[in-house]
Scaffold this active site. Structure first.
Site, PDB file in Angstrom:
ATOM      1  N   HIS A 298     -11.009   5.652   2.571  1.00  0.00           N
ATOM      2  CA  HIS A 298      -9.829   5.442   3.415  1.00  0.00           C
ATOM      3  C   HIS A 298      -9.544   6.687   4.249  1.00  0.00           C
ATOM      4  O   HIS A 298      -9.276   6.588   5.458  1.00  0.00           O
ATOM      5  CB  HIS A 298      -8.630   5.109   2.532  1.00  0.00           C
ATOM      6  N   GLU A 343      -0.958   4.288  10.018  1.00  0.00           N
ATOM      7  CA  GLU A 343      -1.571   3.462   8.986  1.00  0.00           C
ATOM      8  C   GLU A 343      -1.914   2.050   9.468  1.00  0.00           C
ATOM      9  O   GLU A 343      -2.990   1.542   9.175  1.00  0.00           O
ATOM     10  CB  GLU A 343      -0.656   3.374   7.750  1.00  0.00           C
ATOM     11  N   SER A 370     -10.000   0.979   7.540  1.00  0.00           N
ATOM     12  CA  SER A 370     -10.758   1.087   6.289  1.00  0.00           C
ATOM     13  C   SER A 370     -10.797  -0.239   5.534  1.00  0.00           C
ATOM     14  O   SER A 370     -11.149  -0.284   4.365  1.00  0.00           O
ATOM     15  CB  SER A 370     -10.153   2.176   5.399  1.00  0.00           C
TER      16      SER A 370
END
Length: 493
Positions: A298, A343, A370
């Site tokens: 990630h 994010e 991710s």
């Protein structure tokens, strides 16, 4: 069911940030209460000047400021307002470099100001929540992690919880991160095992095709450099130190190894110094495409590439600077903005689509970059039923065929609730990274805060614009861990 990484709950519930790592219950040191007296901020004096109605005449404020010029005093903050919200007079309040008692010019200036017929007084410092003022103090931000002392990972349903070999390996990596201190120089290299490289390879190759199709142009443009200069590729896990040196040469960002989940305040505070706190461990190999926590896949695949983009790096740091000394309420709003941009943010393609199935939506958020399933869900014109199943959209939002995509507005994003165990039902999209940078910068400038942080990129020091007193540093990790535990317990039938 394959799910994306589970992130901490909304700020009011836990940390509110898809951040630093798992709640691994191993720490090299107990949390130590930290007194802000250990490190001194640049000395300042806060002065208030009161004008009664008899002295409040045109030009009186400029007369006061002329005194500061006469005595060569550096002004760092200036504001004016009515005295106690009345119409009896007004005040101006300003801060200057230096301290009464050590700088005789300040005393002389006060006498001169009073001779103008106004009241002038030295006021006490403004108490604010503790914040780091130097890169060295970031050591304190990463010292306390959520779940430290809990004896293991976030929850017993973690794939590696009962794997003794995996747990032992996690403890080894944790001890390395805990031993790192600002000023140590190079980040220690990890010799990853063949199993860890196998997991990395599976994830890397699975995501590679999705990035070519759905990642934003800025992300894909930097990948060749990362491969050439930082060791990116499917056959090895890149080292944090190599990546940190690369980022430093591009935007001044650096990586900092951490061992556990940081609070939103601590994580954002580190960003103010262009320091990104990163994990080094990797998800359990039982299912390479599922992790209940952010891991090295990630961090390095999702976050790192865009930290090499100047616009992205600038607004990321701006959110961090806005968090320094901010109230808990402001931290929660900033964490939500971070969630919906860094994010889980989207951006318009810079090129006109030629394929009728191309929506022109591109991914910039690390949580999506991710996750191959969430890339499809967020950017594809017709997400597959399998994709909707993987992200629990079919279960929780059975009638939703595509996500809701709203134009990015930081004021709206700051208040928007979001799920943390499914794909997002709503995303925000910006026209460009530059536009998002400008919008976030404007928002941060509107936050009601007691001071403005001034960052020196050469020394890596932050100086507040006002005479403030940092309160003793306290930990919220234990409280946040309990809230997080209660939240995940509420999800179970």
């Amino acid at each position: 069911m394959l799910r994306r990484a589970i992130f901490p709950a909304r700020p009011s519930l836990s940390s509110g940030l898809a951040r630093a790592s798992p709640s691994l219950g191993v720490s090299s040191t107990e949390f130590r209460g930290y007194s802000s007296s250990n490190v001194k901020l640049r000395p300042k004096t806060r002065i208030g000047v009161f004008f009664t109605r008899f002295h409040d005449k045109p030009g009186i404020a400029s007369d006061v400021l002329a005194v500061l010029k006469k005595y060569h005093l550096q002004l760092t903050h200036l504001e004016s307002k009515l005295y106690n919200y009345s119409f009896d007079g007004a005040t101006i309040e300003f801060d200057i470099d230096g301290v009464v008692g050590t700088n005789p010019r300040i005393e002389e200036a006060l006498k001169h100001i009073r001779s103008l017929g106004v009241q002038a007084e030295v006021r006490p410092p403004i108490p604010v929540p503790w914040f780091p003022s130097t890169r060295k103090e970031i050591d304190l931000c990463v010292e306390d992690v959520i779940g430290a002392g809990a004896g293991g990972l976030v929850d017993q349903d973690h794939p590696g919880f009962n794997d003794k070999e995996y747990m032992k390996r996690r403890e080894e990596i944790t001890s390395i991160a805990n031993g790192y201190r600002e000023g140590d120089g190079r980040i220690p290299r990890l010799e990853y095992t063949a199993e860890e490289v196998r997991v990395w390879k599976a994830v890397y190759e699975k995501l590679e095709g999705c990035h070519a199709r759905w990642a934003c142009e800025e992300f894909n443009e930097v990948l060749p450099e990362l491969k050439a200069e930082a060791g990116y590729g499917p056959n090895q896990i890149p080292q944090l130190n190599d990546i940190s040196e690369y980022l430093s040469s591009k935007t001044g960002f650096r990586l900092r190894p951490v061992c556990g989940l940081l609070s939103a305040r601590d994580f954002l505070n580190a960003l103010a110094f262009r320091t990104f706190c990163s994990t080094q461990y990797i998800r359990h190999g039982g299912n390479p495409f599922y992790t209940p926590e952010p891991d090295v896949c990630h961090e390095l695949i999702g976050h790192v590439p865009l930290l090499a983009d100047p616009h992205f790096a600038e607004f990321t740091q701006k959110v961090g600077l806005a968090s320094l000394g901010a109230s808990d309420e402001a931290i929660a709003r900033l964490a939500s903005i971070y969630w919906f941009t860094v994010e889980f943010g989207l951006v318009r393609s810079t090129m006109k689509p030629t394929d009728p199935d191309d929506t022109g939506v591109r991914v910039m958020g690390a949580g999506i970059l991710s996750s191959f399933g969430e890339m499809e869900w967020s950017a594809a014109r017709r997400p597959s039923d399998e994709c909707r199943e993987m992200g629990s959209i079919a279960r929780d939002y059975p009638d939703m065929r595509n996500p809701i995509i709203e134009k990015f507005d930081p004021k709206v994003a700051a208040e928007k609730p979001y799920p943390i165990t499914t794909y997002q039902p709503t995303y925000f999209i910006g026209e460009s990274l530059r536009e998002m940078k400008d919008l976030i910068s404007d928002y941060c400038d509107t936050i009601d805060r007691p001071f403005h942080p001034v960052y020196d990129p050469i020394t890596g020091i932050v100086n507040p614009s006002r005479h403030v007193e940092r309160l003793d540093r306290t930990s919220t990790a234990a409280d946040q861990a309990e809230k997080q535990k209660a939240y995940f317990a509420s999800l179970k039938p």
